[in-house]
Design a protein around this motif. Sequence first.
Motif, mmCIF file in Angstrom:
data_model
loop_
_atom_site.group_PDB
_atom_site.id
_atom_site.type_symbol
_atom_site.label_atom_id
_atom_site.label_comp_id
_atom_site.label_asym_id
_atom_site.label_seq_id
_atom_site.Cartn_x
_atom_site.Cartn_y
_atom_site.Cartn_z
ATOM 1 N N PRO A 14 37.950 56.869 63.761
ATOM 2 C CA PRO A 14 37.817 58.054 62.727
ATOM 3 C C PRO A 14 37.160 59.098 63.349
ATOM 4 O O PRO A 14 37.461 60.239 62.850
ATOM 5 C CB PRO A 14 37.273 57.619 61.582
ATOM 6 N N HIS A 15 36.286 58.996 64.279
ATOM 7 C CA HIS A 15 35.599 60.068 64.840
ATOM 8 C C HIS A 15 36.605 61.109 65.486
ATOM 9 O O HIS A 15 36.246 62.346 65.592
ATOM 10 C CB HIS A 15 34.597 59.594 65.768
ATOM 11 N N VAL A 16 37.830 60.592 65.935
ATOM 12 C CA VAL A 16 38.738 61.371 66.557
ATOM 13 C C VAL A 16 39.541 62.406 65.764
ATOM 14 O O VAL A 16 40.034 63.496 66.221
ATOM 15 C CB VAL A 16 39.667 60.677 67.584
ATOM 16 N N SER A 17 39.249 61.988 64.450
ATOM 17 C CA SER A 17 39.944 63.021 63.472
ATOM 18 C C SER A 17 39.048 63.975 63.022
ATOM 19 O O SER A 17 37.868 63.557 62.298
ATOM 20 C CB SER A 17 40.680 62.086 62.439
ATOM 21 N N PRO A 18 39.110 65.262 63.148
ATOM 22 C CA PRO A 18 38.238 66.355 62.759
ATOM 23 C C PRO A 18 37.871 66.050 61.215
ATOM 24 O O PRO A 18 36.658 66.445 60.952
ATOM 25 C CB PRO A 18 38.781 67.450 63.217
ATOM 26 N N GLU A 71 35.448 57.509 50.847
ATOM 27 C CA GLU A 71 36.699 56.870 50.605
ATOM 28 C C GLU A 71 37.740 57.085 51.732
ATOM 29 O O GLU A 71 38.065 56.119 52.339
ATOM 30 C CB GLU A 71 37.065 57.239 49.496
ATOM 31 N N PRO A 72 37.817 58.386 52.537
ATOM 32 C CA PRO A 72 38.958 58.438 53.294
ATOM 33 C C PRO A 72 38.399 57.774 54.534
ATOM 34 O O PRO A 72 39.403 57.318 55.287
ATOM 35 C CB PRO A 72 38.765 60.101 53.556
ATOM 36 N N VAL A 73 37.345 57.592 54.817
ATOM 37 C CA VAL A 73 37.126 56.780 56.111
ATOM 38 C C VAL A 73 37.306 55.474 55.718
ATOM 39 O O VAL A 73 37.752 54.549 56.577
ATOM 40 C CB VAL A 73 35.449 57.067 56.408
ATOM 41 N N ARG A 74 36.801 54.725 54.677
ATOM 42 C CA ARG A 74 37.033 53.327 54.375
ATOM 43 C C ARG A 74 38.477 53.126 54.350
ATOM 44 O O ARG A 74 39.154 52.145 54.971
ATOM 45 C CB ARG A 74 36.483 53.038 53.150
ATOM 46 N N ARG A 113 28.774 54.791 62.436
ATOM 47 C CA ARG A 113 28.930 55.513 61.064
ATOM 48 C C ARG A 113 30.471 55.293 60.330
ATOM 49 O O ARG A 113 30.432 55.596 59.121
ATOM 50 C CB ARG A 113 29.091 56.966 61.401
ATOM 51 N N HIS A 114 31.302 54.814 61.242
ATOM 52 C CA HIS A 114 32.903 54.699 60.627
ATOM 53 C C HIS A 114 33.236 53.162 60.520
ATOM 54 O O HIS A 114 33.094 52.468 59.230
ATOM 55 C CB HIS A 114 33.842 55.460 61.390
ATOM 56 N N ARG A 115 33.639 52.724 61.599
ATOM 57 C CA ARG A 115 34.302 51.530 61.651
ATOM 58 C C ARG A 115 33.347 50.358 61.477
ATOM 59 O O ARG A 115 33.713 49.535 60.685
ATOM 60 C CB ARG A 115 34.976 51.191 62.996
ATOM 61 N N ALA A 116 32.181 50.206 62.099
ATOM 62 C CA ALA A 116 31.189 49.180 61.884
ATOM 63 C C ALA A 116 30.590 48.864 60.445
ATOM 64 O O ALA A 116 30.888 47.811 59.948
ATOM 65 C CB ALA A 116 29.968 49.213 62.802
ATOM 66 N N PRO A 117 30.400 49.949 59.902
ATOM 67 C CA PRO A 117 29.825 49.771 58.480
ATOM 68 C C PRO A 117 31.117 49.468 57.505
ATOM 69 O O PRO A 117 30.659 48.736 56.576
ATOM 70 C CB PRO A 117 29.077 51.145 57.930
ATOM 71 N N THR A 118 32.149 50.003 57.650
ATOM 72 C CA THR A 118 33.142 49.518 56.904
ATOM 73 C C THR A 118 33.580 48.333 56.975
ATOM 74 O O THR A 118 33.934 47.439 55.983
ATOM 75 C CB THR A 118 34.596 50.474 57.009
#
Length: 127
Positions: A33-37, A47-50, A92-97
Amino acid sequence: MSSAVEIVSFGYLHDEPPTAHLTIDLRHHFRDPHVSPELRYMTANDEPVRTAVLNTPGITDLVEATATAVAAFASGPSAGTVTVADGCAGGRHRAPTFARALAERLIAAGHSVTLHHRDLDKPAVQR
C-alpha cells in the motif's frame, strides 16, 4: 485444543526479523500500500489500508494456511507458546493487517493470542 500464540508484525527495513517458529515474508508477493500516495502515510489502524491489504489476492488463503501451521506446531509434544512473525517492508501496512487477521482467526479457533506490532508506529520509510 487451545494453545498460546504470540504474533509479532515487523518491518524488514527497520531491523532483523524477530525470532519465531514461523516467519511470513509479505514483501514480494503482495502489493505494498506504500506505493499508493493516499495510503502511504496511513497505517493498519486505518480502514482504507486494512481493506486494500485484505482484498489482495492470496492474503486470506495465507492467513488460513498460517493458522493451520500454527495448529500443527501447537499439536506437537512440546508445550509452549507458538511464535509467528510476519513482516513487510516498513511494518505499517501489510504485516500488522495480516497479523490482526491471523489473530482473529486463531482466537476464533480457541487459541490464546498475544499480538505485538513492533514497527507500526515508526515513521514511513522513505524510498
